[in-house]
Enzyme design. Sequence first.
Site, short mmCIF file in Angstrom:
data_model
loop_
_atom_site.label_atom_id
_atom_site.label_comp_id
_atom_site.label_asym_id
_atom_site.label_seq_id
_atom_site.Cartn_x
_atom_site.Cartn_y
_atom_site.Cartn_z
CE LYS A 132 -2.35 -0.90 3.76
NZ LYS A 132 -2.03 -2.30 4.07
CB THR A 133 3.47 2.46 2.33
OG1 THR A 133 2.66 2.30 3.49
CG2 THR A 133 4.33 3.70 2.47
CD GLU A 179 -0.44 3.10 3.47
OE1 GLU A 179 -0.23 2.13 4.22
OE2 GLU A 179 0.40 4.01 3.26
#
Length: 486
Positions: free
Chosen positions: A123-124, A167
């Site tokens: 995600k990041t 995110e």
Amino acid sequence: MATTSEKLPFKRVHIIGIGGAGMSGIALVLHERGIVVTGSDLKSSRYVRELEAAGIEVHVGHEAATVDAVRPDVVVVSTAIPETNPEVVRARELGIEVWPRAKMLPALSLGHTTVAVSGHHGKTTTSSMVTTMLDRMGLDPSFLIGGFVEGYDTNAHSGRSQYYVAESDESDGSFLYFNPTVAVVTNIEADHLDHYGTIENLEKTFGQFMDSVGPEGHVVACGESERVRRVAAASSANVVLYGMAGEGEFDYVCTPEPSHHSIESHLVVTTPSGVAVRVTIKANPGRHNMLNATAAIAVADVLGLDIEKAAKALSTFAGVKRRFTHVADIDGITVVDDYGHHPTEVAATLSAAAGLDYDRVVVVFQPHRYSRTQALSEQFGSAFDNADVLYVMDIFSAGEMPIPGISGKTVAAAVERLGHDVEVRYVPNRRELTAALVRDVRPGDLLVTMGAGDVTLVGPAFVEACTTHTSPCPGPSTPTSPETSA
């Protein structure tokens, strides 16, 4: 565009637990949009000092009187803040709305073209890639990300364009607060089952997230995941799949190019229309990050942007802090730090490390949470197969109570039992660990510190110890250790 407080349903916000990475990011974006922001935390920190430097009032300690003094329209709390917190109690007594962090994130997206990135891993990095790409295309997006993007020195920004990158957290289902224009799903794994109960409930919730884009939006999903494909097939959304060449039928196909043992990765992304663009990833190497970059190009394409320009912009991406972050080179040793703490993340990162031109890959791993260590111990057994030497620290509790019989030795024992050709050492004492690394790591090695806790301090401590050592840092070719796991 929701770039001013006129588009938000409040003018004053108080954030409890403002010193955390995610909460401080929200505070900065609200502040930049003209909202009066105050906050509180148990202690000062780097994040708190940065907020104060930006002009945000932060109270150290939690007191009911703070709420009376600042009189917010909304109070925002992180998941770590209990209902018994005196500021929460006082806010409810005064009839002030108390929002979870996850509700504020989508509130900030009002009026924006929103890209929400979810999935158990990546995600990041993926949201950082999308942010960098849009920014370097001159689009100045707003963003809220779980890590500091290299070159920006922040995890949050209120931009001037209609684009907003976030995110979104699947761990507790709170990503369903979003109604994004584009939803990115990097993977779906059997994690967070303490919240969902069953994998079927987890998949159902991801399906709801996909459907949240509506008929005009798009889902960009990794087709290499069987679960993702299954959920996507049942979704009513416009779904495009991405994946590696030769691994299946995908809309966006990633073809790796030779990297000549560089820390860079080179790839070609082919779109559904047959257009092929080249991308270079300067940092965060490996197959998994090539897939993340492919997702970013797919996002640009479904947004109707020029993908040639998008590829050039993405190629300026300098990485995310604590994602294979270069710490130092000393005495012929390269030291990097990585946030990976789940077996899949660990295996992906070490697969990338094994493809680089180092004599050995030496890993220091700090397990994260007792419950996760207990649940995933068998999976950790084979996650370190691309390491030559593994030092296992004790568990970073993240506030959990210990579980009898579960420690760093649990991971070390699993690797000894299930791993292949990995030298394993359990070293719970931090001082003994640094001494062992100084003695055993040698020129030509890649030293990787891994975990979500304070293992990030081990690399700098090793470098400092090498700097003050009276002889070259590396030791014998046959390392020894103070304690070996049983």
